[in-house]
Design a protein around this motif. Structure first.
Motif, PDB file in Angstrom:
ATOM      1  N   ASP A  45      -7.151 -13.206   2.926  1.00 14.95           N
ATOM      2  CA  ASP A  45      -7.671 -11.879   3.209  1.00 14.95           C
ATOM      3  C   ASP A  45      -8.545 -12.017   4.453  1.00 14.95           C
ATOM      4  O   ASP A  45      -9.580 -12.694   4.410  1.00 14.95           O
ATOM      5  CB  ASP A  45      -8.499 -11.381   2.019  1.00 14.95           C
ATOM      6  CG  ASP A  45      -9.003  -9.961   2.215  1.00 14.95           C
ATOM      7  OD1 ASP A  45      -8.922  -9.461   3.352  1.00 14.95           O
ATOM      8  OD2 ASP A  45      -9.481  -9.357   1.241  1.00 14.95           O
ATOM      9  N   GLN A  90     -10.179 -13.940  -3.207  1.00 16.60           N
ATOM     10  CA  GLN A  90      -9.281 -12.794  -3.082  1.00 16.60           C
ATOM     11  C   GLN A  90      -8.197 -13.132  -2.064  1.00 16.60           C
ATOM     12  O   GLN A  90      -8.493 -13.455  -0.914  1.00 16.60           O
ATOM     13  CB  GLN A  90     -10.044 -11.543  -2.625  1.00 16.60           C
ATOM     14  CG  GLN A  90      -9.174 -10.312  -2.436  1.00 16.60           C
ATOM     15  CD  GLN A  90      -8.622  -9.792  -3.745  1.00 16.60           C
ATOM     16  OE1 GLN A  90      -9.366  -9.354  -4.600  1.00 16.60           O
ATOM     17  NE2 GLN A  90      -7.316  -9.853  -3.906  1.00 16.60           N
ATOM     18  N   TRP A 142      -4.023 -12.305  -0.468  1.00 14.61           N
ATOM     19  CA  TRP A 142      -2.997 -11.305  -0.222  1.00 14.61           C
ATOM     20  C   TRP A 142      -1.613 -11.922  -0.410  1.00 14.61           C
ATOM     21  O   TRP A 142      -1.429 -13.127  -0.256  1.00 14.61           O
ATOM     22  CB  TRP A 142      -3.071 -10.797   1.223  1.00 14.61           C
ATOM     23  CG  TRP A 142      -4.154  -9.821   1.487  1.00 14.61           C
ATOM     24  CD1 TRP A 142      -4.968  -9.231   0.584  1.00 14.61           C
ATOM     25  CD2 TRP A 142      -4.546  -9.338   2.774  1.00 14.61           C
ATOM     26  NE1 TRP A 142      -5.847  -8.400   1.217  1.00 14.61           N
ATOM     27  CE2 TRP A 142      -5.610  -8.442   2.554  1.00 14.61           C
ATOM     28  CE3 TRP A 142      -4.108  -9.562   4.057  1.00 14.61           C
ATOM     29  CZ2 TRP A 142      -6.235  -7.772   3.601  1.00 14.61           C
ATOM     30  CZ3 TRP A 142      -4.724  -8.897   5.098  1.00 14.61           C
ATOM     31  CH2 TRP A 142      -5.782  -8.004   4.871  1.00 14.61           C
ATOM     32  N   LYS A 153       2.612   3.647  -0.931  1.00 16.16           N
ATOM     33  CA  LYS A 153       1.392   3.009  -1.395  1.00 16.16           C
ATOM     34  C   LYS A 153       1.195   3.291  -2.887  1.00 16.16           C
ATOM     35  O   LYS A 153       1.311   4.423  -3.336  1.00 16.16           O
ATOM     36  CB  LYS A 153       0.200   3.517  -0.594  1.00 16.16           C
ATOM     37  CG  LYS A 153      -1.101   2.827  -0.970  1.00 16.16           C
ATOM     38  CD  LYS A 153      -2.241   3.296  -0.088  1.00 16.16           C
ATOM     39  CE  LYS A 153      -3.538   2.600  -0.475  1.00 16.16           C
ATOM     40  NZ  LYS A 153      -4.674   3.025   0.374  1.00 16.16           N
ATOM     41  N   GLY A 154       0.915   2.232  -3.637  1.00  9.92           N
ATOM     42  CA  GLY A 154       0.742   2.354  -5.077  1.00  9.92           C
ATOM     43  C   GLY A 154       1.992   2.079  -5.874  1.00  9.92           C
ATOM     44  O   GLY A 154       1.959   2.101  -7.103  1.00  9.92           O
ATOM     45  N   LYS A 201       0.496  -3.852  -7.142  1.00 12.23           N
ATOM     46  CA  LYS A 201       0.873  -2.587  -6.520  1.00 12.23           C
ATOM     47  C   LYS A 201       0.795  -2.724  -5.007  1.00 12.23           C
ATOM     48  O   LYS A 201      -0.005  -3.499  -4.473  1.00 12.23           O
ATOM     49  CB  LYS A 201      -0.046  -1.442  -6.984  1.00 12.23           C
ATOM     50  CG  LYS A 201       0.117  -1.084  -8.453  1.00 12.23           C
ATOM     51  CD  LYS A 201      -0.763   0.100  -8.812  1.00 12.23           C
ATOM     52  CE  LYS A 201      -0.559   0.502 -10.272  1.00 12.23           C
ATOM     53  NZ  LYS A 201      -1.405   1.672 -10.634  1.00 12.23           N
ATOM     54  N   ASP A 215      -0.379  -2.034  -1.489  1.00 14.38           N
ATOM     55  CA  ASP A 215      -1.680  -1.545  -1.029  1.00 14.38           C
ATOM     56  C   ASP A 215      -1.644  -1.059   0.408  1.00 14.38           C
ATOM     57  O   ASP A 215      -2.384  -0.150   0.780  1.00 14.38           O
ATOM     58  CB  ASP A 215      -2.724  -2.659  -1.161  1.00 14.38           C
ATOM     59  CG  ASP A 215      -4.110  -2.193  -0.767  1.00 14.38           C
ATOM     60  OD1 ASP A 215      -4.761  -1.517  -1.577  1.00 14.38           O
ATOM     61  OD2 ASP A 215      -4.543  -2.493   0.364  1.00 14.38           O
ATOM     62  N   PHE A 216      -0.787  -1.656   1.261  1.00 12.85           N
ATOM     63  CA  PHE A 216      -0.841  -1.314   2.679  1.00 12.85           C
ATOM     64  C   PHE A 216       0.505  -1.585   3.333  1.00 12.85           C
ATOM     65  O   PHE A 216       1.185  -2.563   3.002  1.00 12.85           O
ATOM     66  CB  PHE A 216      -1.937  -2.141   3.372  1.00 12.85           C
ATOM     67  CG  PHE A 216      -2.059  -1.893   4.850  1.00 12.85           C
ATOM     68  CD1 PHE A 216      -2.665  -0.737   5.323  1.00 12.85           C
ATOM     69  CD2 PHE A 216      -1.581  -2.810   5.766  1.00 12.85           C
ATOM     70  CE1 PHE A 216      -2.779  -0.502   6.679  1.00 12.85           C
ATOM     71  CE2 PHE A 216      -1.683  -2.584   7.123  1.00 12.85           C
ATOM     72  CZ  PHE A 216      -2.288  -1.425   7.581  1.00 12.85           C
ATOM     73  N   ARG A 231       1.691  -5.265   2.187  1.00  8.40           N
ATOM     74  CA  ARG A 231       0.593  -6.089   1.698  1.00  8.40           C
ATOM     75  C   ARG A 231       0.274  -5.734   0.248  1.00  8.40           C
ATOM     76  O   ARG A 231       0.226  -4.557  -0.120  1.00  8.40           O
ATOM     77  CB  ARG A 231      -0.640  -5.894   2.569  1.00  8.40           C
ATOM     78  CG  ARG A 231      -1.827  -6.752   2.190  1.00  8.40           C
ATOM     79  CD  ARG A 231      -3.010  -6.409   3.075  1.00  8.40           C
ATOM     80  NE  ARG A 231      -2.657  -6.545   4.479  1.00  8.40           N
ATOM     81  CZ  ARG A 231      -3.323  -5.949   5.459  1.00  8.40           C
ATOM     82  NH1 ARG A 231      -4.338  -5.147   5.179  1.00  8.40           N
ATOM     83  NH2 ARG A 231      -2.954  -6.115   6.708  1.00  8.40           N
ATOM     84  N   VAL A 232       0.059  -6.767  -0.548  1.00 13.15           N
ATOM     85  CA  VAL A 232      -0.267  -6.600  -1.960  1.00 13.15           C
ATOM     86  C   VAL A 232      -1.474  -7.470  -2.272  1.00 13.15           C
ATOM     87  O   VAL A 232      -1.493  -8.662  -1.931  1.00 13.15           O
ATOM     88  CB  VAL A 232       0.927  -7.005  -2.854  1.00 13.15           C
ATOM     89  CG1 VAL A 232       0.550  -6.891  -4.324  1.00 13.15           C
ATOM     90  CG2 VAL A 232       2.141  -6.141  -2.544  1.00 13.15           C
ATOM     91  N   TYR A 233      -2.478  -6.890  -2.903  1.00 10.62           N
ATOM     92  CA  TYR A 233      -3.645  -7.665  -3.327  1.00 10.62           C
ATOM     93  C   TYR A 233      -3.336  -8.386  -4.636  1.00 10.62           C
ATOM     94  O   TYR A 233      -2.742  -7.796  -5.549  1.00 10.62           O
ATOM     95  CB  TYR A 233      -4.869  -6.772  -3.522  1.00 10.62           C
ATOM     96  CG  TYR A 233      -5.461  -6.267  -2.230  1.00 10.62           C
ATOM     97  CD1 TYR A 233      -6.228  -7.112  -1.449  1.00 10.62           C
ATOM     98  CD2 TYR A 233      -5.253  -4.968  -1.797  1.00 10.62           C
ATOM     99  CE1 TYR A 233      -6.782  -6.667  -0.259  1.00 10.62           C
ATOM    100  CE2 TYR A 233      -5.792  -4.507  -0.607  1.00 10.62           C
ATOM    101  CZ  TYR A 233      -6.558  -5.369   0.153  1.00 10.62           C
ATOM    102  OH  TYR A 233      -7.101  -4.928   1.336  1.00 10.62           O
TER     103      TYR A 233
END
Length: 435
Positions: free
Chosen positions: A110, A284, A286, A301-302, A320, A322-323, A338-340
């Motif tokens: 991240d 954290q 990615w 997104k989501g 989910k 995210d970006f 991108r997924v967290y």
């Protein structure tokens, strides 16, 4: 008497001849003639086949001849009618389906948790406590001890004000603030005031938790910028302590950009603003995935994603989207997603290859079997039944779901299609699309 008998015999002969001619005419009228090679050619009189030129043969003579059975009736149909009748057809179906996008990606940092610790003051490294790459450090841990004339001068200013003008709180606060700007902590400043003596080496501490990266990744190159400038004169004693003389001011070293190695050795000089260490907090992480350009609109997104790890069979992680990266990388036709990742996934490591499946529900549209659509290079076509024959029609396809494909334009729900678009294709075929 004899004359009457002759007349009677003559009348009987005429009647018999008339009956024979009538019977023959009647028989010829009922007889049908056909071609042995082309059964679809049928005439009521002898002749030649208009297709191949063979003589026609009677179909039935006095009730005897060829018997038209069910199997023979099937063979008597025209060839094109037989072929078309045996092609499986289907109709486009208007519906909304559940579909999925397969993606490949990698675990990465991240960027908001990648920190650089710069030097707030110039000086020489006397002791170095961070010596190798990926060394774990904690917030408040000592990184190095630096000799800095600027720090010595600032310490002396504070001690002088505390002793000579203790009532002038504003000046003392300004002196304390100057030390803080140079990198001193409140604990160091309070210890300085209690001891009453300046320290010639000052400790620098890490403000972050994490791992050290880009440290001494390559052998340092010997350059003139790593050595202090020669003394201009021999009388630079107190001026050197104050940092105002050129005798002790080291030349400026180039600052390495992010991602390049930082060289640190005991005895090296550092300048103001030079990165000392880079710290990555891996709590954290990615996951970045490549999505084909044609399937970008399917995700948003989501959208739910299920991540799998090749080295951990059966392991699944729900996340989910995210970006979306708002541009393509040069030379690529993939969008970055991108997924967290949850912070409790300790087995996940940076650089690890992963795959994912993103599920979504399509908008209502026409769906046909995937085999009914044929990609001929420049166009995508389907074969639509029109007036007993199949003609190619250009179509525009969308998403895929299992053995079905979405049609965005080119067909109507009432159209009848060949379920397998390969039925007219061979090595020498050339499909002409009108639209």
């Amino acid at each position: 008497m004899k004359r009457y008998l002759n007349i009677l015999f003559l009348l009987v002969a005429i009647a018999v001849a008339a009956c024979s001619v009538e019977e023959k005419t009647h028989a010829e009228g009922e007889t049908e003639y056909t071609c042995p090679m082309h059964p679809q050619i049928v005439q009521n009189k002898p002749g030649a086949c208009p297709i191949c030129g063979m003589d026609l043969v009677p179909k039935s003579v006095h009730g005897e001849g060829i018997e038209i059975t069910e199997d023979l009736a099937f063979l008597l149909k025209p060839t094109n009618t037989t072929v078309v009748a045996n092609i499986t057809t289907s109709k486009p179906e208007q519906k909304s389906v559940e579909s999925a996008v397969q993606m490949d990606g990698i675990i990465t940092y991240d960027p908001r948790r990648v920190y650089s610790v710069p030097a707030r003051v110039g000086g020489r490294i006397e002791k170095l406590f961070v010596k190798y790459n990926f060394q774990p450090i904690r917030k408040g841990q000592k990184l190095m001890e630096v000799y800095s004339p600027d720090l010595i001068t600032a310490q002396r200013e504070l001690l002088y004000l505390v002793k000579s003008a203790p009532e002038d709180e504003q000046l003392i606060a300004s002196a304390r603030q100057k030390l803080q700007y140079l990198g001193a902590t409140n604990e160091q400043i309070n210890r300085l005031i209690r001891s009453g003596e300046e320290s010639y080496t000052f400790a620098l501490y890490s403000p972050y938790d994490g791992y050290v990266i880009d440290l001494n990744a390559a052998a340092p190159e010997a350059t003139a910028s790593m050595a202090p400038a020669p003394a201009a004169s021999s009388g630079g004693g107190m001026d050197a302590m104050g940092g105002s003389s050129a005798a002790t001011a080291p030349s400026t070293a180039p600052t390495p950009p992010a991602g390049q190695a930082i060289q640190l050795r005991e005895g090296m000089y550092v300048t103001v603003g030079q990165p000392l260490v880079r710290v990555v907090n891996a709590d954290q992480l990615w996951a970045e995935f490549n999505v084909p350009a044609g399937e970008m609109k399917a995700l948003s997104k989501g959208a739910p994603i299920q991540i799998s790890f090749p080295q951990l069979p059966g392991e699944r992680l729900d996340a989910k989207v995210d970006f979306f990266q708002p541009f393509f990388d040069e030379g690529e036709n993939f969008a970055k997603v991108r997924v967290y990742l949850p912070s409790d996934r300790k087995q996940v490591m940076v650089g690890q290859l992963v795959s994912a499946e993103a599920t979504y529900k399509t908008e209502p549209a026409l769906w046909v079997p995937a085999a009914a659509v044929l990609d001929i290079g420049t166009k995508t076509v389907a074969f639509r039944k029109m007036n007993g024959v199949f003609e190619p029609v250009a179509v525009t396809t969308g998403a895929r779901a299992g053995k079905e494909i979405q049609i965005t334009s080119g067909l109507k729900q009432t159209d009848t299609l060949a379920s397998n678009a390969q039925f007219l294709v061979d090595s020498e075929s050339f499909i002409k699309v009108n639209n």
